[in-house]
Design a protein around this motif. Sequence first.
Motif, PDB file in Angstrom:
ATOM      1  N   PRO A 156     -17.247  31.747  36.135  1.00 27.43           N
ATOM      2  CA  PRO A 156     -16.840  32.541  37.060  1.00 27.43           C
ATOM      3  C   PRO A 156     -18.128  32.897  38.104  1.00 27.43           C
ATOM      4  CG  PRO A 156     -16.219  33.547  34.936  1.00 27.43           C
ATOM      5  CD  PRO A 156     -17.289  32.147  34.793  1.00 27.43           C
ATOM      6  N   GLY A 157     -19.161  32.846  37.988  1.00 26.17           N
ATOM      7  CA  GLY A 157     -20.351  32.738  38.820  1.00 26.17           C
ATOM      8  C   GLY A 157     -20.393  31.647  39.766  1.00 26.17           C
ATOM      9  N   ARG A 158     -20.007  30.295  39.301  1.00 25.51           N
ATOM     10  CA  ARG A 158     -19.928  29.206  40.174  1.00 25.51           C
ATOM     11  C   ARG A 158     -18.771  29.449  40.954  1.00 25.51           C
ATOM     12  NH1 ARG A 158     -22.316  25.445  43.051  1.00 25.51           N
ATOM     13  NH2 ARG A 158     -21.207  23.665  43.100  1.00 25.51           N
ATOM     14  N   GLN A 159     -17.613  29.958  40.290  1.00 26.38           N
ATOM     15  CA  GLN A 159     -16.453  30.127  41.229  1.00 26.38           C
ATOM     16  C   GLN A 159     -16.634  31.016  42.680  1.00 26.38           C
ATOM     17  OE1 GLN A 159     -13.786  31.534  38.245  1.00 26.38           O
ATOM     18  NE2 GLN A 159     -12.408  29.961  38.587  1.00 26.38           N
ATOM     19  N   LEU A 160     -17.439  31.987  42.339  1.00 25.36           N
ATOM     20  CA  LEU A 160     -17.616  32.975  43.493  1.00 25.36           C
ATOM     21  C   LEU A 160     -18.752  32.259  44.686  1.00 25.36           C
ATOM     22  CD1 LEU A 160     -18.792  36.211  41.690  1.00 25.36           C
ATOM     23  CD2 LEU A 160     -17.061  35.878  43.396  1.00 25.36           C
ATOM     24  N   GLU A 161     -19.720  31.196  44.224  1.00 23.76           N
ATOM     25  CA  GLU A 161     -20.274  30.556  45.159  1.00 23.76           C
ATOM     26  C   GLU A 161     -19.438  29.571  45.846  1.00 23.76           C
ATOM     27  OE1 GLU A 161     -23.316  28.378  42.853  1.00 23.76           O
ATOM     28  OE2 GLU A 161     -24.309  30.199  41.796  1.00 23.76           O
ATOM     29  N   LEU A 162     -18.528  29.012  45.135  1.00 26.32           N
ATOM     30  CA  LEU A 162     -17.549  27.952  45.712  1.00 26.32           C
ATOM     31  C   LEU A 162     -16.848  28.740  46.608  1.00 26.32           C
ATOM     32  CD1 LEU A 162     -16.931  25.907  42.491  1.00 26.32           C
ATOM     33  CD2 LEU A 162     -18.200  24.934  44.396  1.00 26.32           C
ATOM     34  N   ALA A 163     -16.184  29.893  46.212  1.00 26.25           N
ATOM     35  CA  ALA A 163     -15.272  30.438  47.135  1.00 26.25           C
ATOM     36  C   ALA A 163     -16.008  30.861  48.471  1.00 26.25           C
ATOM     37  CB  ALA A 163     -14.782  31.776  46.525  1.00 26.25           C
ATOM     38  N   GLU A 164     -17.319  31.218  48.425  1.00 28.92           N
ATOM     39  CA  GLU A 164     -17.875  31.678  49.657  1.00 28.92           C
ATOM     40  C   GLU A 164     -17.962  30.132  50.410  1.00 28.92           C
ATOM     41  OE1 GLU A 164     -18.942  34.167  50.832  1.00 28.92           O
ATOM     42  OE2 GLU A 164     -19.235  35.673  49.115  1.00 28.92           O
ATOM     43  N   LEU A 165     -18.043  29.253  49.975  1.00 24.78           N
ATOM     44  CA  LEU A 165     -18.309  27.868  50.845  1.00 24.78           C
ATOM     45  C   LEU A 165     -16.812  27.490  51.318  1.00 24.78           C
ATOM     46  CD1 LEU A 165     -20.745  25.820  48.745  1.00 24.78           C
ATOM     47  CD2 LEU A 165     -21.146  26.527  50.917  1.00 24.78           C
ATOM     48  N   VAL A 166     -15.901  27.649  50.421  1.00 29.53           N
ATOM     49  CA  VAL A 166     -14.469  27.405  50.887  1.00 29.53           C
ATOM     50  C   VAL A 166     -14.034  28.511  52.078  1.00 29.53           C
ATOM     51  CG1 VAL A 166     -12.102  27.594  50.045  1.00 29.53           C
ATOM     52  CG2 VAL A 166     -13.450  26.477  48.820  1.00 29.53           C
ATOM     53  N   GLY A 167     -14.620  29.566  51.864  1.00 27.05           N
ATOM     54  CA  GLY A 167     -14.225  30.822  52.850  1.00 27.05           C
ATOM     55  C   GLY A 167     -14.809  30.167  54.457  1.00 27.05           C
ATOM     56  N   GLU A 168     -15.983  29.749  54.041  1.00 25.24           N
ATOM     57  CA  GLU A 168     -16.744  29.296  55.450  1.00 25.24           C
ATOM     58  C   GLU A 168     -15.852  28.138  55.900  1.00 25.24           C
ATOM     59  OE1 GLU A 168     -20.695  28.271  54.870  1.00 25.24           O
ATOM     60  OE2 GLU A 168     -21.429  29.866  53.995  1.00 25.24           O
ATOM     61  N   PHE A 169     -15.636  27.223  55.052  1.00 28.90           N
ATOM     62  CA  PHE A 169     -14.482  26.113  55.492  1.00 28.90           C
ATOM     63  C   PHE A 169     -13.259  26.305  56.282  1.00 28.90           C
ATOM     64  CE2 PHE A 169     -12.576  21.943  54.116  1.00 28.90           C
ATOM     65  CZ  PHE A 169     -12.502  21.432  55.347  1.00 28.90           C
ATOM     66  N   HIS A 170     -12.703  27.502  55.664  1.00 27.40           N
ATOM     67  CA  HIS A 170     -11.368  27.806  56.308  1.00 27.40           C
ATOM     68  C   HIS A 170     -11.437  28.646  57.453  1.00 27.40           C
ATOM     69  CE1 HIS A 170      -7.488  29.740  56.099  1.00 27.40           C
ATOM     70  NE2 HIS A 170      -7.221  28.908  55.575  1.00 27.40           N
ATOM     71  N   ARG A 171     -12.487  29.390  57.707  1.00 28.50           N
ATOM     72  CA  ARG A 171     -13.085  30.150  58.867  1.00 28.50           C
ATOM     73  C   ARG A 171     -13.248  29.085  59.887  1.00 28.50           C
ATOM     74  NH1 ARG A 171     -15.328  34.201  55.519  1.00 28.50           N
ATOM     75  NH2 ARG A 171     -17.488  33.145  55.610  1.00 28.50           N
ATOM     76  N   TRP A 172     -13.851  28.038  59.615  1.00 33.97           N
ATOM     77  CA  TRP A 172     -14.094  27.215  60.730  1.00 33.97           C
ATOM     78  C   TRP A 172     -13.128  26.467  61.314  1.00 33.97           C
ATOM     79  CZ3 TRP A 172     -14.037  21.751  60.433  1.00 33.97           C
ATOM     80  CH2 TRP A 172     -14.319  21.115  61.519  1.00 33.97           C
ATOM     81  N   LEU A 173     -12.065  26.063  60.254  1.00 31.52           N
ATOM     82  CA  LEU A 173     -10.934  25.401  60.460  1.00 31.52           C
ATOM     83  C   LEU A 173     -10.074  26.096  61.383  1.00 31.52           C
ATOM     84  CD1 LEU A 173     -10.043  23.678  57.030  1.00 31.52           C
ATOM     85  CD2 LEU A 173     -10.797  22.357  59.163  1.00 31.52           C
TER      86      LEU A 173
END
Length: 427
Positions: free
Chosen positions: A203-220
């Motif tokens: 779960p903790g790693r999922q949160l870290e990954l979600a932040e990065l995926v969010g950055e990716f999606h916002r840039w796209l």
Amino acid sequence: MIIPDLDNTGPVAPYAPTSLGELDLFGDGFVRDPYPWLDTLRTQAPVHHDPGTGLWLVSRHRDVRQVLLDPAAFRPDNAQDAVTPLPVPVLRVLARAGVRIPPALANNGTDSHAGLRRLVNRFFHARRVAAAVPVIERVADDLLATARTRTATGDPCDLFTSYAQLLPCRVLLELLGIEGVDETRLIRWSDASLELFWGRPAPGRQLELAELVGEFHRWLTATVRGGGAAPDSFIGALARHRLPDGGPLPVETAVSACFFVFIAGQSTTGQLIATVLRGALADPGLWPRAAHPDTAKAWVEEVLRREPPVTTWRRTTARAVRLGGVELPAGARLLLMLMGSGSDPEVFPDPERMCPHRPNIRQHLAFGVGRHRCPGAALARTEATVALRMAARALPDVRLTADAPRTPMLGLLSFRAPLRVTVRRAA
């Protein structure tokens, strides 16, 4: 999920499964040596329900092919769903970033798929890829210059992070006309997306990954909405695209298409290149010959058969159906074992033997088949072939370091590759 270094210093002993009840698709044993498990699945239970994931594992070549060629009965709707359920805090992070992945390419079974696929094919068809070979060679030569300098001094050099990862990323950005993003950031975003949606992170790693995926999606999203893309760029083409009803492509669908193309076009190709390089370096007689284009091309194709970077793909049944002698209900979730199908002795004699120039080599399913066959297949093949022959030519006297058997592996549900290809100049 990354399978870390082992504590021992020698190669991993082969494991012979005694019961499919012990199978763990994310476990160290399966990730490091999946072939005994895949052989057992094909012979004992070619359509096997895996309680750990809830997926039906389909492992025979003919059954995998049947599924891929019948999109009406076996739909792609679940192809990009998160394998590990996303808890509420993770969903909140993704929601704040506006992350949505509506049907576009790999997960699209609607009427809009054909038009979007034609658009993507315009950027990745064989003639365009052939014309891009000088670009690939230029990027490869630039990256290999650093490797040559480093190995000439006797220092080790990791060809995964310094070469295999970077080459397809740089080439993709140039071919698609994408600007304004740092290549290391794009790689980090892509890798995080793969781990979040195809891994088994805590779960903790999922949160870290979600932040990065969010950055990716916002840039796209910002890039797609910006309106400044060149007309001949990939995003410019998406902006002009029209759906079957004549309407414009929604922004979120264009973003979903970019999400898939950007990840498949560089992360999975980088994984293929790493696997190709490691295998060629491990074969004492092959590396000196790999600088020849025909040898490099044949080796890449054999790696795609035996050890593809995309090891599995998902489908769901649209109705009750019989597959491989098993009755499946409507809504059954399938996992097509692409890697296992490439080692099916019914199709490939002596499948465990690496045999470039097999007469039927193109029958492998590493890129799928049918309407959802990977549109970037020609580019991936070409990049891996160029990467191998140029590395063998530029670094003829390097060898894998002694710790090669303990290389960490990427061990996701659908993606497998070495995360280091460390070489040193031979004494």
